[in-house]
Design a protein around this motif. Structure first.
Motif, PDB file in Angstrom:
ATOM      1  N   GLY A  12      -9.980  42.297 -24.768  1.00 53.63           N
ATOM      2  CA  GLY A  12      -8.659  41.680 -24.691  1.00 53.63           C
ATOM      3  C   GLY A  12      -8.679  40.381 -23.919  1.00 53.63           C
ATOM      4  N   TRP A  56      -5.591  46.885 -28.160  1.00 59.20           N
ATOM      5  CA  TRP A  56      -4.759  47.788 -27.352  1.00 59.20           C
ATOM      6  C   TRP A  56      -5.005  49.235 -27.745  1.00 59.20           C
ATOM      7  CZ3 TRP A  56      -4.156  44.997 -23.616  1.00 59.20           C
ATOM      8  CH2 TRP A  56      -3.540  43.755 -23.618  1.00 59.20           C
ATOM      9  N   LYS A 113       2.544  35.221 -28.238  1.00 63.29           N
ATOM     10  CA  LYS A 113       1.432  36.137 -28.489  1.00 63.29           C
ATOM     11  C   LYS A 113       0.744  36.557 -27.192  1.00 63.29           C
ATOM     12  CE  LYS A 113      -0.861  35.349 -32.197  1.00 63.29           C
ATOM     13  NZ  LYS A 113      -0.546  36.592 -32.981  1.00 63.29           N
ATOM     14  N   GLU A 128      -2.580  38.669 -34.271  1.00 69.21           N
ATOM     15  CA  GLU A 128      -1.714  39.770 -33.856  1.00 69.21           C
ATOM     16  C   GLU A 128      -2.369  41.119 -34.135  1.00 69.21           C
ATOM     17  OE1 GLU A 128       2.484  40.631 -32.575  1.00 69.21           O
ATOM     18  OE2 GLU A 128       1.030  39.030 -32.335  1.00 69.21           O
ATOM     19  N   PHE A 172      -5.197  41.774 -31.627  1.00 69.10           N
ATOM     20  CA  PHE A 172      -4.654  42.187 -30.330  1.00 69.10           C
ATOM     21  C   PHE A 172      -4.237  43.650 -30.353  1.00 69.10           C
ATOM     22  CE2 PHE A 172      -3.755  37.730 -28.779  1.00 69.10           C
ATOM     23  CZ  PHE A 172      -4.416  37.882 -27.580  1.00 69.10           C
ATOM     24  N   HIS A 178      -7.642  32.721 -27.841  1.00 67.76           N
ATOM     25  CA  HIS A 178      -6.344  32.366 -28.408  1.00 67.76           C
ATOM     26  C   HIS A 178      -5.646  31.276 -27.614  1.00 67.76           C
ATOM     27  CE1 HIS A 178      -5.786  34.746 -31.925  1.00 67.76           C
ATOM     28  NE2 HIS A 178      -4.503  34.514 -31.934  1.00 67.76           N
ATOM     29  N   TRP A 234     -10.481  37.776 -26.138  1.00 65.63           N
ATOM     30  CA  TRP A 234      -9.644  37.337 -27.250  1.00 65.63           C
ATOM     31  C   TRP A 234      -8.477  36.484 -26.763  1.00 65.63           C
ATOM     32  CZ3 TRP A 234     -10.547  36.688 -32.064  1.00 65.63           C
ATOM     33  CH2 TRP A 234      -9.508  36.578 -32.995  1.00 65.63           C
ATOM     34  N   MET A 235      -7.959  36.796 -25.590  1.00 60.87           N
ATOM     35  CA  MET A 235      -6.863  36.011 -25.030  1.00 60.87           C
ATOM     36  C   MET A 235      -7.339  34.597 -24.697  1.00 60.87           C
ATOM     37  SD  MET A 235      -4.483  36.766 -21.678  1.00 60.87           S
ATOM     38  CE  MET A 235      -5.873  36.549 -20.556  1.00 60.87           C
TER      39      MET A 235
END
Length: 265
Positions: free
Chosen positions: A232, A215, A110, A208, A211, A239, A235-236
């Motif tokens: 992003g 994008w 991911k 998913e 994400f 995660h 969230w990364m």
């Protein structure tokens, strides 16, 4: 298919959530998700290769960095398995190690942007490729059903067929409530693999989608690009906690279910 830049936000998200499928059998009896199958097998082989690298030059003296790291990880999983499982089977630790590291590697995919896979595979004429196997309910159900059969094996090995059948029909309300016992125990046994699969699938599939939404936001002008980069990154980071946590939860619940299957009511 149109280029990624020409896709609407909705079709962009739908495109990246579409599996590469092949119809198998007469009249398309069975649909094989090629991307899920290939990626899951590849991550399994990668796990074996990484462990093999650690053992290839293993030493009882001062270990190398990779050997030390692998030993720490294996000791952690082994300790969790021993603390949770109270039976005598020696299969539990290998099962726990396989589940945790295999799911962890699949979840880590991911962290690679979906457009990277789409662009590279597009050069070879492959239009669809869903890169995260655990975001496919077929993969998570496959693993949970395997755990379910292991539960039955552990129960039969510990209790025998006769005792297991008797307990299934008479616990917890006694022999006079056999129909209710049968319904209750059937629901209990079936709910375990279903909840196990849906928990992992829901977290990975939901992540998913988020994400992909980020994008899409990044393509909405300069402001969207900066907002997408900020969201992003956040969230990364989030995660990076969710990915190992979901692998750990799946492993621990599997061990708990195996342990419970050997207990007598």
């Amino acid at each position: 298919m149109a280029a990624e830049a020409e896709l609407t936000p909705t079709s962009y998200i739908q495109h990246h959530l579409q599996n590469l499928t092949v119809q198998v059998g007469e009249g398309g009896f069975w649909t094989l998700h090629v991307d899920t199958f290939v990626t899951a097998v590849a991550m399994g082989l990668l796990m074996v290769f990484m462990f093999w690298l650690a053992t290839r030059k293993a030493t009882a003296g001062v270990p190398g960095k990779w050997q030390a790291f692998v030993e720490i990880c294996l000791e952690f999983v082994d300790r969790q398995a021993r603390d949770t499982y109270h039976g005598t089977s020696k299969l539990v630790t290998p099962i726990a190690i396989t589940l945790f590291f295999w799911i962890l590697l699949m979840n880590l995919l991911k962290m690679i942007p979906a457009d990277f896979f789409a662009t590279v595979l597009g050069w070879f004429g492959i239009g669809y490729w869903k890169p995260v196997p655990t975001a496919d309910v077929n993969a998570t159900l496959g693993m949970s059903i395997s755990v379910f059969f292991l539960m039955i094996f552990f129960a039969l090995r510990a209790k025998g067929l006769g005792h297991f059948t008797l307990e299934f029909l008479t616990a917890p309300f006694g022999k006079w409530m056999m129909p209710f016992n049968l319904i209750l125990n059937t629901v209990e046994w079936l709910s375990k693999p279903i909840s196990l699969a849906m928990r992992l699938f829901g977290n990975m599939f939901g992540g998913e989608i988020v994400f992909l939404l980020i994008w899409v936001l990044g393509g909405a002008g300069i402001a969207g690009m900066f907002a997408g980069a900020a969201f992003g990154f956040g969230w990364m980071i989030f995660h990076l906690l969710v990915i190992p946590l979901q692998a750990f939860i799946f492993m621990m619940l599997s061990i708990v279910y195996l342990s419970l299957s050997e207990d007598s009511h």
